[in-house]
Write a protein that holds these residues in place. Structure first.
Motif, short mmCIF file in Angstrom:
data_model
loop_
_atom_site.label_atom_id
_atom_site.label_comp_id
_atom_site.label_asym_id
_atom_site.label_seq_id
_atom_site.Cartn_x
_atom_site.Cartn_y
_atom_site.Cartn_z
N ILE A 1 0.84 -1.20 0.00
CA ILE A 1 0.00 0.00 0.00
C ILE A 1 0.88 1.25 0.00
O ILE A 1 1.84 1.34 0.77
CB ILE A 1 -0.94 0.02 1.23
N PHE A 2 0.55 2.17 -0.87
CA PHE A 2 1.26 3.44 -0.92
C PHE A 2 0.25 4.56 -0.70
O PHE A 2 -0.76 4.63 -1.41
CB PHE A 2 1.96 3.62 -2.28
N ASN A 3 0.49 5.39 0.25
CA ASN A 3 -0.44 6.46 0.60
C ASN A 3 0.02 7.80 0.04
O ASN A 3 1.21 8.13 0.12
CB ASN A 3 -0.57 6.57 2.12
N VAL A 4 -0.92 8.54 -0.51
CA VAL A 4 -0.67 9.90 -0.97
C VAL A 4 -1.59 10.83 -0.19
O VAL A 4 -2.82 10.69 -0.26
CB VAL A 4 -0.93 10.05 -2.48
N LYS A 5 -1.04 11.75 0.52
CA LYS A 5 -1.84 12.70 1.29
C LYS A 5 -2.26 13.85 0.39
O LYS A 5 -1.43 14.45 -0.29
CB LYS A 5 -1.05 13.22 2.48
N LEU A 6 -3.55 14.13 0.37
CA LEU A 6 -4.09 15.15 -0.53
C LEU A 6 -4.61 16.35 0.24
O LEU A 6 -5.03 16.24 1.39
CB LEU A 6 -5.23 14.55 -1.37
N THR A 7 -4.60 17.49 -0.46
CA THR A 7 -5.19 18.71 0.08
C THR A 7 -6.09 19.31 -0.99
O THR A 7 -5.91 19.05 -2.19
CB THR A 7 -4.11 19.73 0.50
N LYS A 8 -7.04 20.12 -0.56
CA LYS A 8 -7.99 20.68 -1.51
C LYS A 8 -7.32 21.67 -2.46
O LYS A 8 -6.46 22.46 -2.06
CB LYS A 8 -9.11 21.41 -0.77
N ASN A 9 -7.74 21.62 -3.72
CA ASN A 9 -7.37 22.65 -4.68
C ASN A 9 -8.29 23.85 -4.48
O ASN A 9 -9.38 23.73 -3.91
CB ASN A 9 -7.55 22.12 -6.11
N PRO A 10 -7.87 25.02 -4.94
CA PRO A 10 -8.79 26.16 -4.90
C PRO A 10 -10.03 25.89 -5.74
O PRO A 10 -9.96 25.22 -6.78
CB PRO A 10 -7.95 27.31 -5.48
N ASP A 11 -11.17 26.39 -5.31
CA ASP A 11 -12.41 26.29 -6.07
C ASP A 11 -12.40 27.42 -7.09
O ASP A 11 -12.76 28.56 -6.79
CB ASP A 11 -13.62 26.39 -5.13
N ILE A 12 -11.97 27.09 -8.30
CA ILE A 12 -11.76 28.13 -9.31
C ILE A 12 -13.05 28.85 -9.65
O ILE A 12 -13.11 30.09 -9.68
CB ILE A 12 -11.12 27.53 -10.59
#
Length: 396
Positions: free
Chosen positions: A296-307
């Motif tokens: 298992i490889f985890n990628v931590k994500l964050t929100k992009n701007p709401d264009i």
């Protein structure tokens, strides 16, 4: 659309002259009146008789012909007055230079100098010739003279090279011709269209993306251009459209930055791009290698701007259109988007529906507008969706 339009087709001496036969044939099928004019060099590639058979008119090849289909002893002047649109296909470096500098030494060049009707030029030649500085300077001069230049396509050339210099496909050639006879109802309007799916890097090799092809946005942009709008296309896809300002981006942040720079100077924004909602918190400088000890490889994500929400919040008198690509609860999700994003219109589509959504040439749209009931459109081509939308906009 082309019924009884007078179209003068100028064929010059390039190997692509044989492709002009299909153009003439298609024009005749579209009920246009076609007069073919050929240079001496063009006649080495295709005989005038072939064009005459297709166009149902004698081909003009000599400025001193006593009798022509237009029945005049000064054929270049009579032809110029007859013409609704002059199409130069293929346009060699030689004829481009003559047009740019007003040279008139044969039937083709003298007729073009005398013609006040719109001119549409399709350059076709070897890549090195096309990229020659003199040729490019001459093309710039023609653009300054309001001559329409359709850039050549990239592909396999006669010299067994691959590069830029081919004539575009017949469908694109015909679209460029037909656009000259579309009423320019959006003349004076500035339109921005975003298209394609954004790509958020994980490392130099991998990214987070989506299935958007950009086709819906491209259709919106091309129809607006044909209606006379000044169009800027911001896209993640490597694409080239004539008479359109194209800005290439990759990420949501890049798209946001470009929009912030130009939004205030526009009239209509079409947010057709599929913008990634999230991006990786950390982007590796090097390719992340597979570790056989880890499944298992985890990628931590964050929100992009709401264009859409961010840009629409700054609007003054701009008309802002968003898209809602959904797989369930289409109307409720689209209505929430309309209420929260400050858009004027949301075009909603169920991307799980057969024949609609990503990667196909058709779409089925439901239009939501503030203060109005949703309107469901039939399944149709994305070009027809774009035409229907711009009709809606123009009739507001």
């Amino acid at each position: 659309m082309l019924n009884d339009k007078h179209i003068a087709v100028y064929v010059t001496g390039g190997i692509a002259a044989y492709k002009s036969l299909n153009v003439v044939r298609e024009l005749i099928k579209n009920k246009a009146q076609v007069q073919v004019i050929m240079t001496e060099a063009a006649q080495k590639f295709v005989t005038p008789l072939t064009f005459a058979t297709l166009s149902q008119r004698p081909v003009i090849t000599d400025n001193f012909q006593a009798q022509t289909q237009i029945d005049d002893f000064i054929p270049h002047i009579k032809l110029a007055l007859w013409t609704d649109l002059a199409v130069v296909i293929p346009a060699t470096a030689n004829i481009i230079a003559k047009m740019a500098n007003g040279l008139a030494d044969d039937i083709v060049s003298t007729s073009l100098v005398a013609t006040k009707a719109p001119k549409l030029v399709f350059p076709a030649m070897n890549t090195d010739m096309y990229e020659n500085l003199a040729v490019q300077n001459n093309l710039k001069i023609l653009k300054q003279m309001n001559v329409q230049i359709v850039e050549p396509a990239t592909g396999f050339l006669a010299e067994s090279m691959t590069g830029k210099g081919r004539l575009p496909e017949l469908s694109e050639i015909m679209a460029a011709i037909k656009s000259n006879f579309i009423e320019k109802k959006l003349a004076g309007k500035k339109v921005i269209v975003t298209a394609g799916g954004t790509k958020e890097a994980i490392d130099p090799v991998r990214y987070i993306g989506n299935r958007s092809s950009g086709k819906m946005g491209f259709a919106m942009a091309k129809v607006a251009r044909d209606l006379g709008a000044d169009v800027t296309l911001i896209t993640t896809v490597d694409i080239n459209f004539n008479n359109m300002n194209i800005i290439k981006v990759q990420t949501a942040s890049e798209m946001m930055k470009q929009l912030q720079e130009i939004f205030q100077d526009t009239d209509v924004l079409i947010m057709a791009a599929a913008v990634a909602d999230f991006k990786p918190v950390h982007v590796s400088d090097q390719k992340i290698k597979k570790n056989n000890d880890e499944d298992i490889f985890n990628v931590k994500l964050t929100k992009n701007p709401d264009i859409l929400k961010t840009i629409a919040a700054t609007k003054t008198n701009q008309f802002v259109v968003g898209f809602a690509a959904e797989t369930q609860n289409l109307l409720s999700n689209a209505e929430k988007k309309l209420a929260s994003k400050n858009a004027d219109v949301i075009l909603a589509n169920n991307v799980s529906q057969k024949g609609a959504g990503f990667g196909v040439d058709t779409n089925q749209i439901t239009l939501l507008e503030k203060g109005h009931e949703p309107v469901k459109w039939d399944l149709m081509s994305k070009t027809d969706v774009a035409k229907k939308f711009w009709d809606f906009y123009l009739n507001k």
